[in-house]
Design a protein around this motif. Structure first.
Motif, PDB file in Angstrom:
ATOM      1  N   LEU A   1     -14.187  -7.665  -5.672  1.00  0.00           N
ATOM      2  CA  LEU A   1     -14.723  -7.411  -4.329  1.00  0.00           C
ATOM      3  C   LEU A   1     -13.740  -7.845  -3.251  1.00  0.00           C
ATOM      4  CD1 LEU A   1     -17.025  -6.572  -2.438  1.00  0.00           C
ATOM      5  CD2 LEU A   1     -17.932  -8.903  -2.658  1.00  0.00           C
ATOM      6  N   GLU A   2     -13.145  -8.994  -3.429  1.00  0.00           N
ATOM      7  CA  GLU A   2     -12.199  -9.483  -2.424  1.00  0.00           C
ATOM      8  C   GLU A   2     -10.955  -8.616  -2.373  1.00  0.00           C
ATOM      9  OE1 GLU A   2     -11.555 -13.545  -3.363  1.00  0.00           O
ATOM     10  OE2 GLU A   2     -13.541 -14.188  -2.704  1.00  0.00           O
ATOM     11  N   LEU A   3     -10.489  -8.156  -3.533  1.00  0.00           N
ATOM     12  CA  LEU A   3      -9.331  -7.262  -3.544  1.00  0.00           C
ATOM     13  C   LEU A   3      -9.655  -5.930  -2.891  1.00  0.00           C
ATOM     14  CD1 LEU A   3      -7.920  -7.986  -7.115  1.00  0.00           C
ATOM     15  CD2 LEU A   3      -6.990  -8.753  -4.924  1.00  0.00           C
ATOM     16  N   MET A   4     -10.888  -5.435  -3.067  1.00  0.00           N
ATOM     17  CA  MET A   4     -11.295  -4.207  -2.404  1.00  0.00           C
ATOM     18  C   MET A   4     -11.347  -4.395  -0.887  1.00  0.00           C
ATOM     19  SD  MET A   4     -11.586  -1.737  -4.447  1.00  0.00           S
ATOM     20  CE  MET A   4     -12.405  -0.621  -3.301  1.00  0.00           C
TER      21      MET A   4
ATOM     22  N   LEU B   1       0.830  -1.204   0.000  1.00  0.00           N
ATOM     23  CA  LEU B   1       0.000   0.000   0.000  1.00  0.00           C
ATOM     24  C   LEU B   1       0.866   1.257   0.000  1.00  0.00           C
ATOM     25  CD1 LEU B   1      -2.690  -1.128   2.616  1.00  0.00           C
ATOM     26  CD2 LEU B   1      -2.939  -1.032   0.133  1.00  0.00           C
ATOM     27  N   SER B   2       0.391   2.222  -0.778  1.00  0.00           N
ATOM     28  CA  SER B   2       1.069   3.527  -0.827  1.00  0.00           C
ATOM     29  C   SER B   2       0.090   4.548  -1.424  1.00  0.00           C
ATOM     30  CB  SER B   2       2.345   3.457  -1.681  1.00  0.00           C
ATOM     31  OG  SER B   2       2.030   3.077  -3.014  1.00  0.00           O
ATOM     32  N   VAL B   3       0.419   5.801  -1.259  1.00  0.00           N
ATOM     33  CA  VAL B   3      -0.403   6.876  -1.837  1.00  0.00           C
ATOM     34  C   VAL B   3       0.039   7.082  -3.293  1.00  0.00           C
ATOM     35  CG1 VAL B   3      -1.101   9.276  -1.674  1.00  0.00           C
ATOM     36  CG2 VAL B   3      -0.710   7.945   0.419  1.00  0.00           C
TER      37      VAL B   3
ATOM     38  N   LEU C   1      -4.896  -2.206  -7.943  1.00  0.00           N
ATOM     39  CA  LEU C   1      -5.901  -1.269  -8.444  1.00  0.00           C
ATOM     40  C   LEU C   1      -5.993  -1.334  -9.965  1.00  0.00           C
ATOM     41  CD1 LEU C   1      -7.947   0.967  -8.180  1.00  0.00           C
ATOM     42  CD2 LEU C   1      -6.061   2.618  -7.998  1.00  0.00           C
ATOM     43  N   ALA C   2      -4.833  -1.477 -10.635  1.00  0.00           N
ATOM     44  CA  ALA C   2      -4.833  -1.588 -12.094  1.00  0.00           C
ATOM     45  C   ALA C   2      -5.632  -2.803 -12.548  1.00  0.00           C
ATOM     46  CB  ALA C   2      -3.396  -1.659 -12.618  1.00  0.00           C
ATOM     47  N   GLU C   3      -5.487  -3.948 -11.787  1.00  0.00           N
ATOM     48  CA  GLU C   3      -6.220  -5.153 -12.147  1.00  0.00           C
ATOM     49  C   GLU C   3      -7.717  -4.965 -11.930  1.00  0.00           C
ATOM     50  OE1 GLU C   3      -4.877  -7.572 -13.704  1.00  0.00           O
ATOM     51  OE2 GLU C   3      -2.948  -6.565 -13.547  1.00  0.00           O
ATOM     52  N   ILE C   4      -8.062  -4.275 -10.837  1.00  0.00           N
ATOM     53  CA  ILE C   4      -9.480  -4.031 -10.560  1.00  0.00           C
ATOM     54  C   ILE C   4     -10.091  -3.187 -11.673  1.00  0.00           C
ATOM     55  CG2 ILE C   4     -11.115  -2.951  -8.981  1.00  0.00           C
ATOM     56  CD1 ILE C   4      -9.172  -3.641  -6.698  1.00  0.00           C
TER      57      ILE C   4
ATOM     58  N   THR D   1      -3.451   2.791  -2.142  1.00  0.00           N
ATOM     59  CA  THR D   1      -3.719   1.461  -2.675  1.00  0.00           C
ATOM     60  C   THR D   1      -2.432   0.779  -3.088  1.00  0.00           C
ATOM     61  OG1 THR D   1      -4.950   0.251  -4.363  1.00  0.00           O
ATOM     62  CG2 THR D   1      -3.995   2.339  -5.021  1.00  0.00           C
ATOM     63  N   ASP D   2      -2.566  -0.472  -3.451  1.00  0.00           N
ATOM     64  CA  ASP D   2      -1.496  -1.207  -4.118  1.00  0.00           C
ATOM     65  C   ASP D   2      -1.706  -0.953  -5.603  1.00  0.00           C
ATOM     66  OD1 ASP D   2      -0.063  -3.248  -5.547  1.00  0.00           O
ATOM     67  OD2 ASP D   2       0.045  -4.422  -3.694  1.00  0.00           O
TER      68      ASP D   2
END
Length: 676
Positions: free
Chosen positions: A643-646, A524-526, A568-571, A563-564
């Motif tokens: 959903l699980e990644l979120m 996780l990072s900004v 996030l790119a995959e989502i 986020t990671d």
């Protein structure tokens, strides 16, 4: 046994007894003067009775004067057939069996005519009696006769009432004995006030009945305990000992036996009187088991064989022959008791548990056995106490066994509690280990599930760019394509492949999985959102061209998300691919973002075919594969994975849609401060 030791024990026993009084009158030459006796207590009619051997003198027949003079002339000689002391055995002067007449004249005080008296006659082994008072037959015990055939023996006692007796009362007794080798008038009858005699008789019957009942109860108790503790044979031996002495005790007093069983045959009563032969073997077997190092099994077996053989002889032979074993049985019993004292004394020196009090009881039992033996043969004129020492022995041994079983019970109870505690501890350990196993199993299953999901995600994410590359190469190889278009297509293909390789690199990096817990580690990072979305624009360009779709990117430059970035790119790739899949040709897609106080919101919206309310309920929990607007196929796992990644981010995903009105998916990423 050494005769000096026997004499010493005799004097010891004599010194421990209590006489009933030394000033009591006794019969002298067939007369007994009671004119000065107050009858405050009962009185045994002991002493010399007029005696007629092998004669049944008629009740009214007087004693010839010459018989008295003859006795006076020969009172210093050995021939005293005319008078016989009560208790003196016939075989000392005549034969062991036969019949005779005993007579006694009693002088009562003047006050006797105002009271009711009673005479109590005690059982004599193998005998029958007829008692006459002043010529009148008052009591028959059995049936007297001049031979074994004509008489009927009994071991019963009896009571004769003397209401207001004369000043001079004559007692005449016919007695016959052909069923016991030791015939005689064994015990002197007791004279006293009727109320005292009846009271004493009742108390004796009650005591003997209670004694027998207590012994039988002890025997029954130990037999029952043995049924549950078969490995403790000493319990059976002691129960057998209690049962034997219970049967013997009831035969010691004819009143008790015949009161309970009035018609009991003499043969049974006789056998019961000698069943004590078996008491010593069973008792020695018990002590041998109780103190195995202090008692010899060979000596114990000797007593078992000897005493059992004697009793077997009693069972199979006539009573007059069986009675001859009495002395040997008594001798073996006394020797056996002396041997038990030696063995228990040895146990005392070894400091065995309960040995000292057991030795005291054993000495008491030994002395009472000597006392009763001497009383039986008329040597002592005290009283029978062996039957009460039996009870004291049984009670003490029962206390010893009870103490033993109590300690065993306490030990078992303690062990039981410890076992329960151990079982509880084991149960807790098993539960804990089971819980850990279940957790480990669940973690492993989740890990496998995650790997399966990522493998599916890889396949899902690679399918779209590969399909785009395939379409682009198809266009490039078309004859109608010019060189400018081909060059542009080749550049786009390289960009698409570069993004795909980057995606594969992120998704297949297995070092980011915690294999021991099956959890995905987020980095996780900004991040600025535009930096994550820009690579996606190029990756989806050919998919948009297939359906002539327009996409509107409304991402401000300053919007950040905690986020990671790869996740996030995959989502976003999954959600935009779904939007393309379910959009109609010439439709539109909008990607926007907005920062809220606690989270960053990202929205992917389209005007495609939309989702029904029923499907919305299961779209994340139980997704199903469905075809796109142009027949595109999918795996049906993209939304659930998103959903699980979120949730791994601590965020959430929402859906707003209506059939044929398009769909809107809203991503909520917590701010860094909220996530912490």
């Amino acid at each position: 046994m050494n005769w000096k030791l026997f004499i010493g024990l005799f004097f010891l026993c004599s010194c421990t007894q209590v006489t009933k009084g030394t000033n009591q009158p006794i019969a002298i030459q067939g007369k007994m003067d009671l004119s000065n006796w107050n009858f405050a207590s009962t009185l045994p009619l002991s002493g010399e009775w007029t005696f007629h051997w092998n004669q049944f003198v008629l009740p009214n027949q007087s004693i010839p004067e010459k018989l008295i003079n003859s006795h006076k002339q020969n009172q210093n000689s050995d021939n005293s057939d005319d008078f016989q002391t009560i208790g003196e055995r016939w075989k000392n002067k005549f034969e062991g069996t036969g019949y005779a007449t005993y007579q006694l004249n009693i002088l009562f005080p003047e006050s006797a005519k105002e009271n009711i008296y009673a005479l109590r006659f005690f059982q004599t082994g193998g005998a029958a009696m007829s008692i006459y008072i002043d010529g009148v037959l008052k009591l028959q015990l059995g049936k007297v006769g001049t031979s074994k055939v004509t008489m009927v023996p009994t071991r019963s006692s009896g009571l004769v009432l003397l209401p207001y007796p004369k000043a001079k009362t004559k007692i005449l007794v016919h007695i016959s004995n052909f069923h016991h080798d030791d015939g005689a008038f064994w015990y002197p009858p007791v004279l006293g006030l009727q109320k005292n005699i009846s009271h004493d008789s009742f108390l004796e019957i009650t005591r003997d009945s209670l004694l027998t009942g207590a012994l039988l109860f002890m025997a029954f108790y130990h037999f029952v305990v043995f049924l549950f503790r078969r490995n403790r044979i000493l319990i059976f031996y002691f129960g057998l000992y209690s049962f034997i002495i219970a049967l013997h005790s009831i035969s010691l007093n004819g009143d008790s036996l015949y009161y309970l069983f009035p018609n009991v045959p003499y043969r049974i009563a006789f056998v019961l009187s000698l069943i004590f032969f078996l008491a010593m073997p069973s008792y020695l077997l018990f002590l041998t088991e109780r103190f195995p190092n202090n008692f010899s099994k060979r000596i114990t077996n000797f007593f078992v064989i000897s005493c059992s053989s004697l009793f077997l002889f009693v069972l199979i032979t006539p009573s007059e022959l069986g009675s001859q074993t009495t002395f040997y049985g008594l001798f073996l019993t006394i020797v056996g008791l002396f041997y038990t004292i030696i063995g228990i004394t040895h146990a005392v020196f070894q400091k065995k548990e309960m040995a000292i009090p057991l030795l005291v009881v054993q000495v008491f039992l030994f002395l009472t056995a000597i006392n009763d033996t001497l009383y039986l043969y008329g040597i002592l004129n005290y009283f029978l106490i062996l039957k009460y020492s039996y009870l004291s022995t049984v009670l003490f041994q029962s206390l010893v066994l009870a103490s033993y079983f109590t300690k065993s019970f306490i030990k078992n109870e303690t062990l039981g509690k410890e076992l329960i505690a151990l079982n509880e501890s084991l149960e807790k350990t098993v539960i804990l280990r089971t819980s850990e196993y279940k957790e480990a199993k669940q973690v492993a299953e989740e890990a496998n599930e995650w790997k399966d999901k990522f493998i599916s995600l890889v396949a899902h994410d690679l399918r779209s760019p590969l399909s785009t590359v395939y379409s682009a190469l198809t266009i490039a190889t078309d004859e109608d394509s010019n060189e400018v278009d081909k060059t542009h297509i080749y550049k786009q293909v390289f960009v698409i492949l570069e993004n795909a390789m980057s995606t594969v690199e992120h998704l297949l990096n297995l070092n980011r999985f915690r294999r021991n817990q099956g959890q995905y580690l987020l980095q996780l990072s900004v991040n600025r959102l535009v930096e994550i979305t820009n690579p996606l624009k190029t990756a989806i360009i050919f998919d948009l061209q297939k359906k002539s779709l327009q996409i509107d990117w409304r991402i401000p430059e300053n919007v950040t998300v905690y986020t990671d970035p790869s996740i996030l790119a995959e989502i976003l790739r999954n959600l935009i691919s779904n939007a393309i899949k379910f959009s109609y040709p010439n439709g539109w897609i909008r990607v926007s973002s907005e920062e809220q106080i606690d989270y960053t919101e990202i929205t992917i919206e389209d005007n495609g075919q939309g989702i029904s309310q029923e499907l919305q309920k299961e779209i994340f929990a139980n997704p199903k594969p469905s075809q796109g607007t142009m027949g595109e196929r999918g795996f049906g796992i993209g939304l659930k994975l998103c959903l699980e990644l979120m949730r791994l981010h601590g965020g959430n995903i929402k859906v707003e849609s209506e059939p044929n009105q398009g769909s809107k998916f809203i991503l909520e990423f917590p701010k860094k401060t909220s996530a912490l």
